[in-house]
Scaffold this motif. Structure first.
Motif, PDB file in Angstrom:
ATOM      1  N   ARG A 190      15.202   1.875  -5.126  1.00 37.39           N
ATOM      2  CA  ARG A 190      14.724   2.988  -4.325  1.00 37.39           C
ATOM      3  C   ARG A 190      14.948   4.350  -4.993  1.00 37.39           C
ATOM      4  O   ARG A 190      14.043   5.172  -5.044  1.00 37.39           O
ATOM      5  CB  ARG A 190      15.389   2.955  -2.941  1.00 37.39           C
ATOM      6  CG  ARG A 190      14.872   4.041  -2.000  1.00 37.39           C
ATOM      7  CD  ARG A 190      15.458   3.928  -0.602  1.00 37.39           C
ATOM      8  NE  ARG A 190      14.935   4.978   0.254  1.00 37.39           N
ATOM      9  CZ  ARG A 190      13.772   4.932   0.871  1.00 37.39           C
ATOM     10  NH1 ARG A 190      13.001   3.865   0.742  1.00 37.39           N
ATOM     11  NH2 ARG A 190      13.357   5.930   1.630  1.00 37.39           N
ATOM     12  N   LEU A 194      12.089   6.975  -6.117  1.00 35.18           N
ATOM     13  CA  LEU A 194      11.963   8.329  -5.569  1.00 35.18           C
ATOM     14  C   LEU A 194      12.003   9.385  -6.667  1.00 35.18           C
ATOM     15  O   LEU A 194      11.290  10.395  -6.597  1.00 35.18           O
ATOM     16  CB  LEU A 194      13.067   8.577  -4.542  1.00 35.18           C
ATOM     17  CG  LEU A 194      12.905   7.821  -3.209  1.00 35.18           C
ATOM     18  CD1 LEU A 194      14.159   7.970  -2.351  1.00 35.18           C
ATOM     19  CD2 LEU A 194      11.672   8.324  -2.447  1.00 35.18           C
ATOM     20  N   LEU A 232       4.713   5.082  -1.742  1.00 35.60           N
ATOM     21  CA  LEU A 232       5.354   5.490  -0.488  1.00 35.60           C
ATOM     22  C   LEU A 232       5.255   4.392   0.575  1.00 35.60           C
ATOM     23  O   LEU A 232       6.152   4.252   1.407  1.00 35.60           O
ATOM     24  CB  LEU A 232       4.733   6.786   0.011  1.00 35.60           C
ATOM     25  CG  LEU A 232       4.999   8.004  -0.890  1.00 35.60           C
ATOM     26  CD1 LEU A 232       4.136   9.187  -0.482  1.00 35.60           C
ATOM     27  CD2 LEU A 232       6.479   8.389  -0.862  1.00 35.60           C
ATOM     28  N   THR A 233       4.173   3.610   0.530  1.00 39.57           N
ATOM     29  CA  THR A 233       4.069   2.459   1.439  1.00 39.57           C
ATOM     30  C   THR A 233       5.164   1.451   1.134  1.00 39.57           C
ATOM     31  O   THR A 233       5.846   0.950   2.044  1.00 39.57           O
ATOM     32  CB  THR A 233       2.683   1.795   1.318  1.00 39.57           C
ATOM     33  OG1 THR A 233       1.675   2.718   1.754  1.00 39.57           O
ATOM     34  CG2 THR A 233       2.596   0.535   2.163  1.00 39.57           C
ATOM     35  N   LEU A 235       7.960   2.039  -0.289  1.00 41.66           N
ATOM     36  CA  LEU A 235       9.256   2.647   0.023  1.00 41.66           C
ATOM     37  C   LEU A 235       9.476   2.808   1.524  1.00 41.66           C
ATOM     38  O   LEU A 235      10.527   3.282   1.948  1.00 41.66           O
ATOM     39  CB  LEU A 235       9.373   4.009  -0.673  1.00 41.66           C
ATOM     40  CG  LEU A 235       9.543   3.967  -2.191  1.00 41.66           C
ATOM     41  CD1 LEU A 235       9.310   5.349  -2.795  1.00 41.66           C
ATOM     42  CD2 LEU A 235      10.942   3.462  -2.555  1.00 41.66           C
ATOM     43  N   ARG A 236       8.481   2.419   2.327  1.00 38.58           N
ATOM     44  CA  ARG A 236       8.535   2.549   3.781  1.00 38.58           C
ATOM     45  C   ARG A 236       8.668   4.007   4.226  1.00 38.58           C
ATOM     46  O   ARG A 236       9.174   4.295   5.307  1.00 38.58           O
ATOM     47  CB  ARG A 236       9.684   1.716   4.373  1.00 38.58           C
ATOM     48  CG  ARG A 236       9.605   0.231   4.035  1.00 38.58           C
ATOM     49  CD  ARG A 236       8.354  -0.389   4.660  1.00 38.58           C
ATOM     50  NE  ARG A 236       8.320  -1.843   4.507  1.00 38.58           N
ATOM     51  CZ  ARG A 236       7.520  -2.507   3.664  1.00 38.58           C
ATOM     52  NH1 ARG A 236       6.700  -1.822   2.868  1.00 38.58           N
ATOM     53  NH2 ARG A 236       7.528  -3.816   3.595  1.00 38.58           N
ATOM     54  N   GLU A 237       8.176   4.915   3.377  1.00 39.80           N
ATOM     55  CA  GLU A 237       8.095   6.332   3.742  1.00 39.80           C
ATOM     56  C   GLU A 237       6.746   6.526   4.429  1.00 39.80           C
ATOM     57  O   GLU A 237       5.832   7.174   3.899  1.00 39.80           O
ATOM     58  CB  GLU A 237       8.218   7.202   2.493  1.00 39.80           C
ATOM     59  CG  GLU A 237       9.546   7.099   1.774  1.00 39.80           C
ATOM     60  CD  GLU A 237      10.604   8.009   2.380  1.00 39.80           C
ATOM     61  OE1 GLU A 237      10.219   9.006   3.041  1.00 39.80           O
ATOM     62  OE2 GLU A 237      11.804   7.724   2.208  1.00 39.80           O
ATOM     63  N   THR A 238       6.619   5.961   5.631  1.00 45.06           N
ATOM     64  CA  THR A 238       5.297   5.845   6.230  1.00 45.06           C
ATOM     65  C   THR A 238       4.660   7.184   6.589  1.00 45.06           C
ATOM     66  O   THR A 238       3.435   7.339   6.453  1.00 45.06           O
ATOM     67  CB  THR A 238       5.343   4.937   7.475  1.00 45.06           C
ATOM     68  OG1 THR A 238       6.287   5.458   8.417  1.00 45.06           O
ATOM     69  CG2 THR A 238       5.739   3.519   7.095  1.00 45.06           C
ATOM     70  N   HIS A 239       5.453   8.151   7.012  1.00 41.31           N
ATOM     71  CA  HIS A 239       4.878   9.449   7.371  1.00 41.31           C
ATOM     72  C   HIS A 239       4.229  10.092   6.151  1.00 41.31           C
ATOM     73  O   HIS A 239       3.075  10.559   6.213  1.00 41.31           O
ATOM     74  CB  HIS A 239       5.952  10.366   7.954  1.00 41.31           C
ATOM     75  CG  HIS A 239       5.437  11.735   8.323  1.00 41.31           C
ATOM     76  ND1 HIS A 239       4.604  11.935   9.398  1.00 41.31           N
ATOM     77  CD2 HIS A 239       5.621  12.952   7.736  1.00 41.31           C
ATOM     78  CE1 HIS A 239       4.293  13.224   9.478  1.00 41.31           C
ATOM     79  NE2 HIS A 239       4.892  13.860   8.473  1.00 41.31           N
ATOM     80  N   ARG A 240       4.942  10.105   5.042  1.00 39.45           N
ATOM     81  CA  ARG A 240       4.387  10.651   3.805  1.00 39.45           C
ATOM     82  C   ARG A 240       3.226   9.802   3.315  1.00 39.45           C
ATOM     83  O   ARG A 240       2.243  10.321   2.767  1.00 39.45           O
ATOM     84  CB  ARG A 240       5.471  10.737   2.719  1.00 39.45           C
ATOM     85  CG  ARG A 240       6.581  11.727   3.033  1.00 39.45           C
ATOM     86  CD  ARG A 240       7.705  11.619   2.002  1.00 39.45           C
ATOM     87  NE  ARG A 240       7.267  12.037   0.677  1.00 39.45           N
ATOM     88  CZ  ARG A 240       7.993  11.887  -0.430  1.00 39.45           C
ATOM     89  NH1 ARG A 240       9.182  11.301  -0.369  1.00 39.45           N
ATOM     90  NH2 ARG A 240       7.546  12.306  -1.603  1.00 39.45           N
ATOM     91  N   CYS A 270       1.664   0.016   6.422  1.00 42.62           N
ATOM     92  CA  CYS A 270       2.486   1.018   7.105  1.00 42.62           C
ATOM     93  C   CYS A 270       2.507   0.767   8.613  1.00 42.62           C
ATOM     94  O   CYS A 270       3.557   0.892   9.259  1.00 42.62           O
ATOM     95  CB  CYS A 270       1.960   2.419   6.807  1.00 42.62           C
ATOM     96  SG  CYS A 270       2.243   2.995   5.123  1.00 42.62           S
TER      97      CYS A 270
END
Length: 329
Positions: A190, A194, A232-233, A235-240, A270
């Motif tokens: 991770r 990032l 980002l998907t 990384l589960r950074e779904t908002h971004r 997502c």
């Protein structure tokens, strides 16, 4: 009498007779060779540039067939005597076209053959003396293991590409960082992922307009957002991820069938992570099922199938996704 002796005699006599004819014939031969060389090289450079604009709505198999047809004509030139510059240009064009053939093979799911063609492209790039082209080949090759289950190998290739590309902003450096971010994300690293995301976002902001050209050799903002969507998907950074997916769609040309389908599958992933599994199945089934048959193999199928396997068997709408996948099996 040797030509050298004829010329020496002609020079002593003030260039006349056979000596002048020999000198003139030699110059004509060189001029003819240079003219033919220039004409051929210009044609092949323009051919490689034309392919660099991508599919433009054509089926990948058709594009690959066209590239192979042109290679049948280009290949004999590589065995002919060339100037140093001419040889470099031919190797450069060969590296570009072999790399593009490998990209299409990757998109068609032929990852073993894609690796072989990237190997050929890398050798041609090395012989051309263009370090950035060699880095581009490695960066694009990294996408093969990236998309077919070998993230560690993908990260290694991407880092080699980043090293060759150097610290200056370039389309190749941005591509290599983007691929690295995705490879680290898939591999569960991770923090590295990032950092790579931050690196590519910083590079993308510093690219000149010509480096953002919408070609396989450029790094346009649409391509940037496609890469960031996947990173980002994962990384589960779904908002971004949702934000960058929308930007990618806004910037995608209408014929970008494969790109739009892959972005939709990212969006579905997502949604699944955020708990809306029924909507995830619906989005993926609609995106994948709407593709023409020629686009349902390779990468799109791999992504859709990966999502399908993460969904519980009692997910509403999962049967529709299963049926769509079965059509391409």
């Amino acid at each position: 009498m040797k030509r050298r002796d004829v010329l020496r005699g002609a020079l002593a006599a003030g260039l006349a007779g056979p000596g002048l004819a020999a000198l003139t014939n030699t110059r004509h031969d060189i001029d003819a060779a240079l003219a033919a060389d220039h004409s051929d090289l210009g044609f092949w450079e323009s051919t490689a540039e034309r392919y660099g604009y991508g599919y433009h709505g054509q089926a990948p198999a058709d594009v690959l067939a066209d590239i192979l047809d042109d290679f049948a004509e280009l290949r004999p030139l590589l065995s002919l005597p060339q100037t140093v510059k001419g040889r470099s240009v031919l190797c450069h064009v060969t590296g570009q076209m072999a790399g593009m053939a490998a990209i299409v093979l990757h998109d068609l799911g032929q990852h073993r053959e894609a690796h072989r063609w990237f190997g050929t492209a890398g050798r041609a790039a090395e012989q051309s003396g263009d370090t950035l082209l060699h880095a581009w080949v490695l960066g694009r090759e990294a996408m093969v293991p990236l998309n077919y289950g070998a993230p560690q190998a993908a990260a290694q290739l991407a880092e080699k590409a980043r090293f060759l590309a150097g610290d200056q902003p370039s389309a190749t450096a941005a591509l290599a960082a983007a691929v690295a971010s995705r490879a680290y994300a898939i591999g569960g690293h991770r923090e590295k992922a990032l950092r790579a995301v931050a690196d590519v976002e910083e590079l993308a902001e510093r690219l000149r307009p010509q480096q953002q050209a919408d070609t396989w050799f450029g790094y346009p903002m649409q391509k940037h957002h496609v890469h960031m969507s996947q990173a980002l998907t994962l990384l589960r950074e779904t908002h971004r991820a949702y934000e960058t997916q929308q930007r990618a769609l806004d910037l995608s040309r209408a014929p970008s069938l494969m790109t739009r389908a892959l972005i939709a599958i990212d969006t579905a992933s997502c949604r699944a992570h955020d708990g809306d599994r029924a909507e995830a199945a619906r989005i993926a089934a609609q995106a994948y099922g709407a593709l023409p048959a020629s686009y349902r193999g390779g990468l799109t199928r791999t992504r859709a199938l990966a999502l399908y396997r993460t969904l519980p068997t009692d997910t509403p709408g999962i049967d529709t996704l299963a049926d769509a996948l079965a059509l391409a099996s």
